[in-house]
Enzyme design. Sequence first.
Site, PDB file in Angstrom:
ATOM      1  N   GLU A 206       0.953  -1.219  -0.134  1.00  0.00           N
ATOM      2  CA  GLU A 206       0.006  -0.060  -0.043  1.00  0.00           C
ATOM      3  C   GLU A 206       0.830   1.250  -0.024  1.00  0.00           C
ATOM      4  O   GLU A 206       0.920   1.950   1.045  1.00  0.00           O
ATOM      5  CB  GLU A 206      -0.953  -0.127   1.342  1.00  0.00           C
ATOM      6  CG  GLU A 206      -1.662  -1.154   1.534  1.00  0.00           C
ATOM      7  CD  GLU A 206      -2.074  -1.228   3.054  1.00  0.00           C
ATOM      8  OE1 GLU A 206      -1.554  -0.226   3.882  1.00  0.00           O
ATOM      9  OE2 GLU A 206      -3.058  -2.288   3.219  1.00  0.00           O
TER      10      GLU A 206
ATOM     11  N   CYS B  31       0.055  33.369  11.159  1.00  0.00           N
ATOM     12  CA  CYS B  31      -0.066  34.086  12.433  1.00  0.00           C
ATOM     13  C   CYS B  31       0.621  33.078  13.600  1.00  0.00           C
ATOM     14  O   CYS B  31      -0.209  32.972  14.442  1.00  0.00           O
ATOM     15  CB  CYS B  31      -1.290  34.903  12.845  1.00  0.00           C
ATOM     16  SG  CYS B  31      -0.987  36.464  13.403  1.00  0.00           S
TER      17      CYS B  31
ATOM     18  N   TYR C 149       0.849  13.990   1.102  1.00  0.00           N
ATOM     19  CA  TYR C 149       0.473  14.756   2.436  1.00  0.00           C
ATOM     20  C   TYR C 149       0.683  15.989   2.349  1.00  0.00           C
ATOM     21  O   TYR C 149       1.211  16.798   3.394  1.00  0.00           O
ATOM     22  CB  TYR C 149       1.230  13.908   3.658  1.00  0.00           C
ATOM     23  CG  TYR C 149       1.081  12.471   3.601  1.00  0.00           C
ATOM     24  CD1 TYR C 149      -0.037  11.810   3.806  1.00  0.00           C
ATOM     25  CD2 TYR C 149       2.167  11.691   3.082  1.00  0.00           C
ATOM     26  CE1 TYR C 149      -0.219  10.378   3.909  1.00  0.00           C
ATOM     27  CE2 TYR C 149       1.955  10.179   3.098  1.00  0.00           C
ATOM     28  CZ  TYR C 149       0.575   9.584   3.572  1.00  0.00           C
ATOM     29  OH  TYR C 149       0.691   8.456   3.410  1.00  0.00           O
TER      30      TYR C 149
END
Length: 404
Positions: free
Chosen positions: A263, A332, A360
């Site tokens: 996988e 921020c 990702y």
Amino acid sequence: MSSQLSNEQLIKVAQEFGTPLYVYDADKITEQYHKLTNAFTKSDVKIFYACKALTNINILKHIKNIGANIDCSSINEVKLALHAGFSPHNILYTSNGIAFDEIEEAKNIGVHINIDSISNLEKFGKKFGHSYPVGIRLRPNILAGGNLKISTGHDKSKFGIPVDQINEILSVVKKYDLFIKDLHIHTGSEIKDVEVFVKGIEVLFDIIPHFNELEFIDLGGGFKVPYKDGDGETDINLLAQKVNEAFANHPNPNGKPLQIWFEPGKFLVSDCGYFITQVNVIKQNTNTTFVGVNSGFNHLIRPMFYDAYHRIKNISNPNGSTKKYAVVGNICETDTFAWDRELNEVHEGDYLVFYNAGAYGFEMSSNFNSRFKPAEVLIKEGKVYLIRRRDTFDDLLKNQIEAL
Ligand code: LLP
């Protein structure tokens, strides 16, 4: 020759679609897929793309077209896979910590399911008995991977059923006459050392004889890709050789040769991805020159979350003299992409590219600070496709209900 997008191609799409921008090279994905299938020609191996790495529907369609199967980690990923045209037979659902009704939904769709808790195995047995084959995700108690946050097989990990609970597993299997079709392990992400995979297989050899209807062994993903110059990667040819040797020395006691499943996520889509940002400000402080780009950990969280290293290049000035910079975002909060990084001299407006950003990257992005998520572009055989438009202000309000 290995597929790679040129600076000119990247600048052209950045000018056309704006920044920040994720760009994917479909041909690179194909190349990586063939690296795997070529290494495993002598084995009965099936590759399932771990789509949690990147789920843009065009990426899923491309992966389907080149012949790979798909691994999902949520029922919505299963539905995206169906939408992309995968048939249930080619979809694997490796669940973790989910409610049983999601497993039932997956069963009704007809996909392969790996169950990762005794509790859900028990519920599955009670409801379906022997009627629907199922796999068991085991935790091999092996510590490996690029960072503790992406190590999943160790003895404090929440993933899988610990192998030391084999007697409890067997009693549930016996009680409900479960049809156990596969055993699954996934030790972690960024595993370079082939021996870790071999160790995992050895753990399984003690367990395999207890299951007489086994048809395949699922060894998960986690192949290491080189993020840094000079970084090593998993030697896929050596892995194939070791896997073949191990299974040749341990034939399945039930007589059926075991098929091997993998996988991979990063291996297929990491290197295909380029994240293009633009420099908003340069801030010269006493010891540090900060390069502030028009992005942050809201778009690429890996450096802040996993201390991950991504190569960065100033493609607007590729031959300029080099200087050291701190590359930071505009969020921020502290959102440092890189400290002390040597780059060709940077000017405001330059394009800085982050490499290996396919896996990702966009997938873990957010609207933090009410910033828009980036657009995504796919380049396939020289043709450029916009595959996600940049957010607009309406997207920020889309699901909000103005109750006051
Ligand atoms: N199979 C299972 C059961 C997994 O949990 C994972 C990843 C994979 C396959 C694919 O692993 P890969 O080949 O991509 O290493 N967000 C982190 C990685 C988390 C991986 C989670 N599971 C990162 O950016 O490094």
